[in-house]
Design an enzyme around this catalytic site. Sequence first.
Site, mmCIF file in Angstrom:
data_model
loop_
_atom_site.group_PDB
_atom_site.id
_atom_site.type_symbol
_atom_site.label_atom_id
_atom_site.label_comp_id
_atom_site.label_asym_id
_atom_site.label_seq_id
_atom_site.Cartn_x
_atom_site.Cartn_y
_atom_site.Cartn_z
ATOM 1 N N ASP A 271 0.913 -1.250 -0.025
ATOM 2 C CA ASP A 271 0.036 0.026 0.026
ATOM 3 C C ASP A 271 0.820 1.272 0.078
ATOM 4 O O ASP A 271 2.176 1.149 0.206
ATOM 5 C CB ASP A 271 -0.947 -0.085 1.268
ATOM 6 C CG ASP A 271 -1.747 1.156 1.273
ATOM 7 O OD1 ASP A 271 -2.274 1.487 0.303
ATOM 8 O OD2 ASP A 271 -1.861 1.830 2.397
ATOM 9 N N SER A 272 0.209 2.235 -0.237
ATOM 10 C CA SER A 272 1.079 3.625 -0.227
ATOM 11 C C SER A 272 1.215 4.088 1.101
ATOM 12 O O SER A 272 2.221 4.787 1.441
ATOM 13 C CB SER A 272 0.053 4.786 -0.867
ATOM 14 O OG SER A 272 -1.276 4.635 -0.032
ATOM 15 N N GLY B 127 -2.750 9.409 -3.450
ATOM 16 C CA GLY B 127 -4.300 9.481 -4.153
ATOM 17 C C GLY B 127 -4.410 10.799 -4.750
ATOM 18 O O GLY B 127 -5.244 11.156 -5.609
ATOM 19 N N CYS C 119 -3.378 -1.055 -2.038
ATOM 20 C CA CYS C 119 -4.043 0.342 -2.320
ATOM 21 C C CYS C 119 -4.874 0.551 -3.505
ATOM 22 O O CYS C 119 -4.560 0.148 -4.674
ATOM 23 C CB CYS C 119 -2.659 0.951 -2.586
ATOM 24 S SG CYS C 119 -3.115 2.929 -2.944
ATOM 25 N N THR D 251 -5.731 3.174 -4.953
ATOM 26 C CA THR D 251 -5.004 3.826 -6.131
ATOM 27 C C THR D 251 -3.823 3.429 -6.973
ATOM 28 O O THR D 251 -3.880 3.421 -8.289
ATOM 29 C CB THR D 251 -4.468 5.238 -5.120
ATOM 30 O OG1 THR D 251 -5.458 5.896 -4.470
ATOM 31 C CG2 THR D 251 -3.746 6.202 -6.188
ATOM 32 N N GLU E 275 -6.897 9.274 9.315
ATOM 33 C CA GLU E 275 -5.643 9.166 10.171
ATOM 34 C C GLU E 275 -5.668 10.189 11.323
ATOM 35 O O GLU E 275 -4.861 9.771 12.299
ATOM 36 C CB GLU E 275 -4.594 9.937 8.921
ATOM 37 C CG GLU E 275 -4.496 9.026 7.904
ATOM 38 C CD GLU E 275 -3.175 8.569 7.494
ATOM 39 O OE1 GLU E 275 -2.248 9.362 7.734
ATOM 40 O OE2 GLU E 275 -3.196 7.676 6.485
ATOM 41 N N CYS F 284 -11.255 2.850 -1.022
ATOM 42 C CA CYS F 284 -9.867 3.176 -0.478
ATOM 43 C C CYS F 284 -9.836 2.446 0.795
ATOM 44 O O CYS F 284 -10.663 2.073 1.608
ATOM 45 C CB CYS F 284 -10.220 4.873 -0.269
ATOM 46 S SG CYS F 284 -8.801 5.440 0.675
ATOM 47 N N HIS G 33 -8.561 3.328 3.637
ATOM 48 C CA HIS G 33 -9.170 4.069 5.016
ATOM 49 C C HIS G 33 -10.497 3.782 5.277
ATOM 50 O O HIS G 33 -10.997 4.117 6.331
ATOM 51 C CB HIS G 33 -8.536 5.600 4.821
ATOM 52 C CG HIS G 33 -6.987 5.675 4.794
ATOM 53 N ND1 HIS G 33 -6.373 5.039 3.989
ATOM 54 C CD2 HIS G 33 -6.328 6.329 5.628
ATOM 55 C CE1 HIS G 33 -5.087 5.450 4.235
ATOM 56 N NE2 HIS G 33 -5.060 6.248 5.329
#
Length: 285
Positions: free
Chosen positions: A33-34, A66, A96, A98, A172, A204, A206
Site C-alpha cells: 500500500d501507499s 491519491g 492500495c 489508487t 488518520e 479506499c 481507509h
Amino acid sequence: MSSTAHSSLTPTLSRMGERGQTLGPNRSIGVFDSGIGGLTVVRALMERLPFENITYFGDTARVPYGVKSVETISHFTTQIAEFLLEKEVKLLIIACNTMAAVAAQVVRDLSPVPVLDVIDAGAVAAKNGKRIGVIGTPTTINSNAYARAIHDYAPDSRIHSQACALFVPLVEEGWLEHEVTRLTAKEYLRPLLAEQIDTLVLGCTHYPLLKPLLHEVSGPGVQLVDSAEAMAEQAAAVLNEKGLANPGPTPPRYDFYVTDVPLRFQTIGERFLGRTLNNVHVVKW
Ligand code: DGL
C-alpha cells in the site's frame, strides 16, 4: 524496529521465474500500500487466513498517492512490487486502491507470481447491485477503474462515483465518529444518495474504518462493500485453487516494511490493524 537496504532485483526475479513451480505454501503473501491504510487488508487476511505468513510494505515516506500522477504512482508501484518479489512471496496483493486503479497491469506484467488487487475484489463483491455508488481518492475516481471493473461483472448496473479527498486525513486523525466527519460524509454522499444507490463500494484502504458512520449516513437500504474483506475471500480462493494455502498449524509470521516512521505511526497503524504492530522494518532507499 530494524533497517534494511535495498539492492538490484533483476537476477532474483529471473531466478524466481525459472523455478516458479517451486513456490511453496509456507512462503508469505506480499501485501502493499501507499502507507499504513493497507493494514485494513492485512487485518481481513489475518482473520480469513490465520495460518498465512504475511509480508507487508507501506510507503509511509511518500504517502499519499491519491493525489499523485499516474507516472509517479506507476514508478513507485514497480519499486515496491520488485521489493516484495525479492522476498520471494507466493502471491502479491495490491491493497492500495489508487495503485490498483492506475498500475495493476504494470505489476501483472512484471510478476512471476499471481497478482490480486482490491479493485477487482471490490467489483466482484458489488456485482449484485443495480445502482452502485463508488467512493475513493481523486486519482482512483478519475481513473474510472472501478466503473470499468464493475461493468465487467455487472454490465447493466448504473455506477455513480464520488472522490472523497478529505476522508483519508480524517481517518488518520482518528475522527471516525466525529461531527466534522459526519458532515463531510453527508456532503460527499448527497449526490450518490440522490441517485438512490443500493450499494456503496468503499474504494479506499481507509474507508473500512468509517463503516459505522457511512452506514448511518447512507441508511439501511444501502449495502456497503468493504474491498478489504472481499480481497481476503479472493486470496483464499486463489491459494486453494493453486495449492498454495498454508495448512498450518505453525503460528504465522508477520513482517511490516515501511519507508518512514512518521509521528503517531504506532497508534495509527494499530488502529488499522486492530492489534499490536510488531516486526516493523524501515527500508532505506
Ligand atoms: N491507499 C490509498 C487508497 O487506497 C489511500 C491513501 C493514499 O492516497 O495514498 O486509495
